[in-house]
Motif scaffolding. Structure first.
Motif, PDB file in Angstrom:
ATOM      1  N   THR A 275       5.571  -6.412  -3.956  1.00 17.32           N
ATOM      2  CA  THR A 275       5.432  -5.858  -5.311  1.00 17.32           C
ATOM      3  C   THR A 275       4.382  -6.622  -6.121  1.00 17.32           C
ATOM      4  OG1 THR A 275       7.301  -7.234  -5.997  1.00 17.32           O
ATOM      5  CG2 THR A 275       7.789  -4.934  -5.490  1.00 17.32           C
ATOM      6  N   ASP A 276       3.910  -7.733  -5.604  1.00 15.00           N
ATOM      7  CA  ASP A 276       2.887  -8.533  -6.299  1.00 15.00           C
ATOM      8  C   ASP A 276       1.589  -7.718  -6.352  1.00 15.00           C
ATOM      9  OD1 ASP A 276       0.751 -10.242  -6.860  1.00 15.00           O
ATOM     10  OD2 ASP A 276       1.714 -11.966  -5.912  1.00 15.00           O
ATOM     11  N   PRO A 277       1.135  -7.353  -7.586  1.00 15.17           N
ATOM     12  CA  PRO A 277      -0.052  -6.478  -7.693  1.00 15.17           C
ATOM     13  C   PRO A 277      -1.290  -7.059  -7.004  1.00 15.17           C
ATOM     14  CG  PRO A 277       1.000  -6.767  -9.837  1.00 15.17           C
ATOM     15  CD  PRO A 277       1.680  -7.724  -8.899  1.00 15.17           C
ATOM     16  N   GLU A 278      -1.416  -8.366  -7.019  1.00 13.01           N
ATOM     17  CA  GLU A 278      -2.607  -8.961  -6.381  1.00 13.01           C
ATOM     18  C   GLU A 278      -2.579  -8.768  -4.870  1.00 13.01           C
ATOM     19  OE1 GLU A 278      -3.587 -12.994  -7.392  1.00 13.01           O
ATOM     20  OE2 GLU A 278      -3.452 -12.552  -9.537  1.00 13.01           O
ATOM     21  N   VAL A 279      -1.399  -8.939  -4.301  1.00  7.66           N
ATOM     22  CA  VAL A 279      -1.281  -8.756  -2.840  1.00  7.66           C
ATOM     23  C   VAL A 279      -1.441  -7.276  -2.496  1.00  7.66           C
ATOM     24  CG1 VAL A 279       0.150  -9.166  -0.789  1.00  7.66           C
ATOM     25  CG2 VAL A 279       0.215 -10.791  -2.690  1.00  7.66           C
ATOM     26  N   ILE A 280      -0.876  -6.404  -3.352  1.00  8.98           N
ATOM     27  CA  ILE A 280      -1.019  -4.960  -3.095  1.00  8.98           C
ATOM     28  C   ILE A 280      -2.504  -4.572  -3.137  1.00  8.98           C
ATOM     29  CG2 ILE A 280      -0.533  -2.654  -4.022  1.00  8.98           C
ATOM     30  CD1 ILE A 280       2.272  -3.583  -4.697  1.00  8.98           C
ATOM     31  N   THR A 281      -3.217  -5.104  -4.103  1.00 11.39           N
ATOM     32  CA  THR A 281      -4.666  -4.814  -4.178  1.00 11.39           C
ATOM     33  C   THR A 281      -5.366  -5.286  -2.906  1.00 11.39           C
ATOM     34  OG1 THR A 281      -4.669  -4.919  -6.562  1.00 11.39           O
ATOM     35  CG2 THR A 281      -6.779  -5.275  -5.489  1.00 11.39           C
ATOM     36  N   ALA A 282      -5.001  -6.459  -2.440  1.00  9.53           N
ATOM     37  CA  ALA A 282      -5.619  -6.969  -1.205  1.00  9.53           C
ATOM     38  C   ALA A 282      -5.250  -6.072  -0.017  1.00  9.53           C
ATOM     39  CB  ALA A 282      -5.185  -8.406  -0.962  1.00  9.53           C
ATOM     40  N   LEU A 283      -4.016  -5.610   0.031  1.00  8.10           N
ATOM     41  CA  LEU A 283      -3.592  -4.722   1.131  1.00  8.10           C
ATOM     42  C   LEU A 283      -4.397  -3.417   1.110  1.00  8.10           C
ATOM     43  CD1 LEU A 283       0.306  -5.165   1.013  1.00  8.10           C
ATOM     44  CD2 LEU A 283      -1.226  -5.966   2.822  1.00  8.10           C
ATOM     45  N   SER A 284      -4.766  -2.960  -0.087  1.00  8.92           N
ATOM     46  CA  SER A 284      -5.503  -1.691  -0.203  1.00  8.92           C
ATOM     47  C   SER A 284      -6.902  -1.804   0.418  1.00  8.92           C
ATOM     48  CB  SER A 284      -5.613  -1.257  -1.669  1.00  8.92           C
ATOM     49  OG  SER A 284      -6.575  -2.035  -2.349  1.00  8.92           O
ATOM     50  N   LYS A 285      -7.305  -3.036   0.751  1.00  9.39           N
ATOM     51  CA  LYS A 285      -8.627  -3.244   1.370  1.00  9.39           C
ATOM     52  C   LYS A 285      -8.502  -3.511   2.864  1.00  9.39           C
ATOM     53  CE  LYS A 285     -10.566  -4.730  -2.933  1.00  9.39           C
ATOM     54  NZ  LYS A 285     -10.100  -5.531  -4.003  1.00  9.39           N
ATOM     55  N   ALA A 286      -7.347  -3.186   3.425  1.00  8.15           N
ATOM     56  CA  ALA A 286      -7.101  -3.489   4.840  1.00  8.15           C
ATOM     57  C   ALA A 286      -8.036  -2.740   5.778  1.00  8.15           C
ATOM     58  CB  ALA A 286      -5.647  -3.168   5.193  1.00  8.15           C
ATOM     59  N   LYS A 287      -8.528  -1.603   5.318  1.00  2.69           N
ATOM     60  CA  LYS A 287      -9.497  -0.839   6.134  1.00  2.69           C
ATOM     61  C   LYS A 287     -10.416  -0.102   5.170  1.00  2.69           C
ATOM     62  CE  LYS A 287      -6.315   3.049   6.851  1.00  2.69           C
ATOM     63  NZ  LYS A 287      -5.780   3.999   7.833  1.00  2.69           N
ATOM     64  N   PRO A 288     -11.627   0.244   5.633  1.00  2.38           N
ATOM     65  CA  PRO A 288     -12.598   0.834   4.718  1.00  2.38           C
ATOM     66  C   PRO A 288     -12.195   2.196   4.164  1.00  2.38           C
ATOM     67  CG  PRO A 288     -13.597   0.390   6.890  1.00  2.38           C
ATOM     68  CD  PRO A 288     -12.160   0.003   6.979  1.00  2.38           C
ATOM     69  N   ASN A 289     -11.453   2.973   4.941  1.00  6.43           N
ATOM     70  CA  ASN A 289     -11.048   4.306   4.481  1.00  6.43           C
ATOM     71  C   ASN A 289      -9.554   4.505   4.672  1.00  6.43           C
ATOM     72  OD1 ASN A 289     -13.777   5.383   3.986  1.00  6.43           O
ATOM     73  ND2 ASN A 289     -13.972   5.106   6.201  1.00  6.43           N
ATOM     74  N   GLY A 290      -8.944   5.184   3.720  1.00  3.97           N
ATOM     75  CA  GLY A 290      -7.558   5.622   3.901  1.00  3.97           C
ATOM     76  C   GLY A 290      -6.489   4.649   3.444  1.00  3.97           C
ATOM     77  N   ALA A 291      -6.889   3.522   2.829  1.00  2.00           N
ATOM     78  CA  ALA A 291      -5.862   2.594   2.317  1.00  2.00           C
ATOM     79  C   ALA A 291      -6.051   2.294   0.827  1.00  2.00           C
ATOM     80  CB  ALA A 291      -5.871   1.286   3.113  1.00  2.00           C
ATOM     81  N   ALA A 292      -7.137   2.793   0.234  1.00  2.00           N
ATOM     82  CA  ALA A 292      -7.447   2.479  -1.169  1.00  2.00           C
ATOM     83  C   ALA A 292      -6.340   2.945  -2.116  1.00  2.00           C
ATOM     84  CB  ALA A 292      -8.776   3.110  -1.550  1.00  2.00           C
ATOM     85  N   PHE A 293      -5.644   4.029  -1.745  1.00  3.08           N
ATOM     86  CA  PHE A 293      -4.578   4.556  -2.604  1.00  3.08           C
ATOM     87  C   PHE A 293      -3.477   3.531  -2.856  1.00  3.08           C
ATOM     88  CE2 PHE A 293      -2.839   5.362   1.591  1.00  3.08           C
ATOM     89  CZ  PHE A 293      -1.502   5.064   1.421  1.00  3.08           C
ATOM     90  N   LEU A 294      -3.366   2.548  -1.941  1.00  2.00           N
ATOM     91  CA  LEU A 294      -2.293   1.546  -2.076  1.00  2.00           C
ATOM     92  C   LEU A 294      -2.426   0.766  -3.388  1.00  2.00           C
ATOM     93  CD1 LEU A 294      -2.150   0.022   1.525  1.00  2.00           C
ATOM     94  CD2 LEU A 294      -0.375   1.421   0.434  1.00  2.00           C
ATOM     95  N   GLU A 295      -3.643   0.645  -3.882  1.00  2.00           N
ATOM     96  CA  GLU A 295      -3.870  -0.183  -5.066  1.00  2.00           C
ATOM     97  C   GLU A 295      -3.008   0.252  -6.249  1.00  2.00           C
ATOM     98  OE1 GLU A 295      -7.938  -0.777  -6.242  1.00  2.00           O
ATOM     99  OE2 GLU A 295      -7.304  -2.521  -7.424  1.00  2.00           O
ATOM    100  N   GLN A 296      -2.766   1.554  -6.382  1.00  2.00           N
ATOM    101  CA  GLN A 296      -1.971   2.067  -7.511  1.00  2.00           C
ATOM    102  C   GLN A 296      -0.474   1.993  -7.260  1.00  2.00           C
ATOM    103  OE1 GLN A 296      -2.790   6.049  -8.809  1.00  2.00           O
ATOM    104  NE2 GLN A 296      -4.986   5.778  -8.680  1.00  2.00           N
ATOM    105  N   ALA A 297      -0.090   1.701  -6.034  1.00  7.61           N
ATOM    106  CA  ALA A 297       1.344   1.733  -5.693  1.00  7.61           C
ATOM    107  C   ALA A 297       2.081   0.566  -6.352  1.00  7.61           C
ATOM    108  CB  ALA A 297       1.505   1.683  -4.178  1.00  7.61           C
ATOM    109  N   LYS A 298       3.322   0.819  -6.742  1.00  9.01           N
ATOM    110  CA  LYS A 298       4.160  -0.237  -7.323  1.00  9.01           C
ATOM    111  C   LYS A 298       4.782  -1.090  -6.225  1.00  9.01           C
ATOM    112  CE  LYS A 298       4.068  -0.229 -11.661  1.00  9.01           C
ATOM    113  NZ  LYS A 298       3.804  -1.431 -12.435  1.00  9.01           N
ATOM    114  N   LEU A 299       4.917  -0.473  -5.060  1.00  9.03           N
ATOM    115  CA  LEU A 299       5.547  -1.154  -3.929  1.00  9.03           C
ATOM    116  C   LEU A 299       4.787  -0.781  -2.660  1.00  9.03           C
ATOM    117  CD1 LEU A 299       8.033  -2.540  -2.460  1.00  9.03           C
ATOM    118  CD2 LEU A 299       9.157  -0.301  -2.555  1.00  9.03           C
ATOM    119  N   ALA A 300       4.508  -1.781  -1.846  1.00  5.59           N
ATOM    120  CA  ALA A 300       3.894  -1.515  -0.541  1.00  5.59           C
ATOM    121  C   ALA A 300       4.823  -2.144   0.502  1.00  5.59           C
ATOM    122  CB  ALA A 300       2.501  -2.121  -0.469  1.00  5.59           C
ATOM    123  N   VAL A 301       5.261  -1.322   1.439  1.00  5.59           N
ATOM    124  CA  VAL A 301       6.156  -1.840   2.482  1.00  5.59           C
ATOM    125  C   VAL A 301       5.355  -1.984   3.775  1.00  5.59           C
ATOM    126  CG1 VAL A 301       8.298  -1.500   3.762  1.00  5.59           C
ATOM    127  CG2 VAL A 301       8.148  -0.742   1.379  1.00  5.59           C
TER     128      VAL A 301
END
Ligand SMILES: Cc1cc2nc3c(=O)[nH]c(=O)nc-3n(C[C@H](O)[C@H](O)[C@H](O)COP(=O)(O)O)c2cc1C
Length: 176
Positions: free
Chosen positions: A50-76
């Motif tokens: 739930t840490d927004p900084e970690v979620i933002t970093a997770l949204s960069k896990a691949k160049p396409n198809g993960a950017a939407f994660l940045e807005q998520a409140k929770l990433a599992v």
């Protein structure tokens, strides 16, 4: 009816900033742990981020198809120990979809971000990148990340008539 849940379910990649309640979080955690696994080995582990900084970093896990994660409140982050089961991929996928169905039933929205078999920008695998972010040992494999939040996008369920009914075969694939 369970089919109604499936009829309405869609992948949602836009989320409001609204919080997930503790009751909803509890439902999500219970649902994912109720996923069946081969021989009941439960090789998976689920990292609720739930840490927004970690979620933002997770949204960069691949160049396409993960950017939407940045807005998520929770990433599992859905991962597993392959030493515990040779079918950990299937086990992870079932757990991920159990979670997504509970997300819908809890009035939330989600989308899957594929991590296994994907590359992070600089030649590093997406798995390796995510492993470092959530402090997983190198022996663990990362299957996917499910981004969850209050949906900020309206999508209707798929039209029943437009389902690929031709993919259903009676008794055998070929008629010969
Ligand atoms: C195994 C799997 C991997 C997926 N990977 C991604 C992904 O990396 N990024 C993404 O935005 N959506 C991903 N999706 C969501 C699909 O694109 C989506 O389910 C599909 O387009 C059908 O849309 P619907 O879920 O709204 O019916 C994935 C779905 C599955 C089942």
């Amino acid at each position: 009816m369970f089919l109604d849940l499936l009829r309405q379910r869609r992948s949602i990649r836009k989320f409001t900033g609204d919080a997930i309640t503790s009751e909803q979080l509890q439902q999500l955690q219970e649902a994912i742990l109720r996923a069946p696994s081969s021989r009941g080995l439960d090789p998976w582990q689920f990292i609720f981020v739930t840490d927004p900084e970690v979620i933002t970093a997770l949204s960069k896990a691949k160049p396409n198809g993960a950017a939407f994660l940045e807005q998520a409140k929770l990433a599992v982050v859905i991962c597993a120990d392959p030493e515990r089961s040779d079918v950990w991929v299937e086990d992870c996928a079932i757990a991920a979809f159990c979670l997504q169905l509970q997300v819908s039933d809890s009035g939330l929205a989600s989308c899957w971000a594929q991590i296994r078999c994907r590359q992070h920008e600089d030649g590093q695998s997406s798995e390796e990148y995510v492993r470092q972010l959530v402090k997983l040992p190198s022996t663990m494999r990362v299957d996917s990340i499910i981004g969850i939040g209050v949906g900020d996008e309206e999508k209707s369920g798929h039209d029943c008539e437009l389902l690929k009914w031709s993919r259903i075969h009676d008794q055998s694939y070929s008629e010969e």
